[in-house]
Design an enzyme around this catalytic site. Structure first.
Site, PDB file in Angstrom:
ATOM      1  N   GLY A  51       0.846  -1.183   0.000  1.00  0.00           N
ATOM      2  CA  GLY A  51       0.000   0.000   0.000  1.00  0.00           C
ATOM      3  C   GLY A  51       0.882   1.234   0.000  1.00  0.00           C
ATOM      4  CG  ASP A  98       0.395   1.426  -5.975  1.00  0.00           C
ATOM      5  OD1 ASP A  98       1.056   1.005  -5.026  1.00  0.00           O
ATOM      6  OD2 ASP A  98      -0.744   1.013  -6.254  1.00  0.00           O
TER       7      ASP A  98
END
Length: 312
Positions: A45, A215
């Protein structure tokens, strides 16, 4: 619960590879251990990787080669390098200065996730909202609360959430293993769906908004996120459903002009031809395994950060 933290001279983090069966905290004492945890997705994450990068510089204790190895552990997620650079900028001040900088990265992430949750919930119109999401963007992907799932949590707390449709997210099933685990812990109504069912359910009018994380966000708004995000964006565009990216300002990379300049990590065949250690395809089967795809900015309704709402 914090996904990652600094505790008594070591990095403590949830080993996400063991969820939902077991919730185990790892204690990380070296950069080598941290790089291994990052590469095998024990910690993952974008926001959590930023915190991991910053705390890893503390573990490196001035070793520039170790810092470089940490920075390069996963190429697509810009937050990892960003966190490393934030802490490494204080190397001249010694270990205590680096630790203080790393803890600021952690605390800033906690505040940013709460701000994104509030701003994202304010953006979405209507009550009893049906939300679709891919991968895992909750507290497991940050320190607390998370990005896209942080918006879901805020909607749930405000009594405005009808249901979450969570994509299973092949090949590593972060949606099935992690997102459903977090939704159950917060008491939010949810159902799990196959990845390929997402666009169909959008077309059937069963979704009010798609929320994803990121991301890396290029300067023009093109967004790299877990593979499967682009298909949802196409389905949402066709169905007239808002497609919203939720990510901290640190995920925006002005040095990357557009999505075509984002390096997409290929994680190899093993994740595709096996699942949970069980072989799915015959021995010798080759595979392509891009971990991310890129959604062009013109398919994105809004990018919600901790500081603003951007409409590409």
């Amino acid at each position: 619960m914090r996904t990652i933290d600094w505790v008594d001279g070591a990095v403590e983090l949830v080993d996400q590879t063991l969820l939902p069966g077991k919730c185990v905290m790892l204690r990380i004492h070296t950069v080598e251990e941290l790089v291994d945890a990052i590469r095998r997705l024990a910690v993952r994450g974008a926001p959590a990787l930023g915190v991991a990068g910053a705390l890893g510089v503390v573990l490196a204790d001035g070793d520039l080669a170790a810092i470089a190895a940490l920075r390069a552990a996963r190429p697509t997620a810009v937050n990892l390098a960003w966190g490393v650079d934030r802490a490494a900028a204080h190397l001249s001040g010694g270990r205590e200065a680096v630790l203080a900088a790393a803890l600021r990265v952690r605390d800033d992430d906690i505040a940013a996730c709460r701000a994104m949750g509030e701003r994202g919930a304010d953006l979405l119109e209507g009550d009893r909202l049906r939300i679709m999401t891919v991968c895992n963007t909750g507290g497991l992907a940050a320190v607390e609360r998370g990005t896209a799932l942080g918006v879901v949590q805020t909607l749930h707390e405000r009594g405005r959430l009808a249901e979450v449709l969570a994509l299973e997210t092949r090949p590593l099933l972060q949606g099935a293993r992690l997102t459903t685990w977090e939704l159950a812990r917060m008491g939010a109504p949810h159902r799990l769906i196959a990845d390929s069912a997402g666009p169909y359910l959008l077309a059937k009018g069963q979704v009010d908004a798609v929320l994803i994380g990121a991301d890396r966000i290029a300067a023009n708004g093109d967004t790299a996120n877990k593979i499967g995000s682009y298909a949802l964006a196409l389905g949402a565009e066709r169905a007239g459903v808002p497609f919203v990216v939720v990510a901290p300002e640190s995920t925006i990379d002005p040095a990357t002009p557009s999505g075509e300049h984002i390096e997409i990590e290929d994680r190899g065949a093993e994740e595709i031809v096996t699942i949970g250690g069980t072989r799915l395809a015959p021995e010798g089967t080759r595979a392509l395994n891009p971990a991310f795809d890129v959604t062009p900015h013109d398919l994105i309704t809004a990018i919600v950060t901790d500081q603003r709402v951007i409409r590409p």
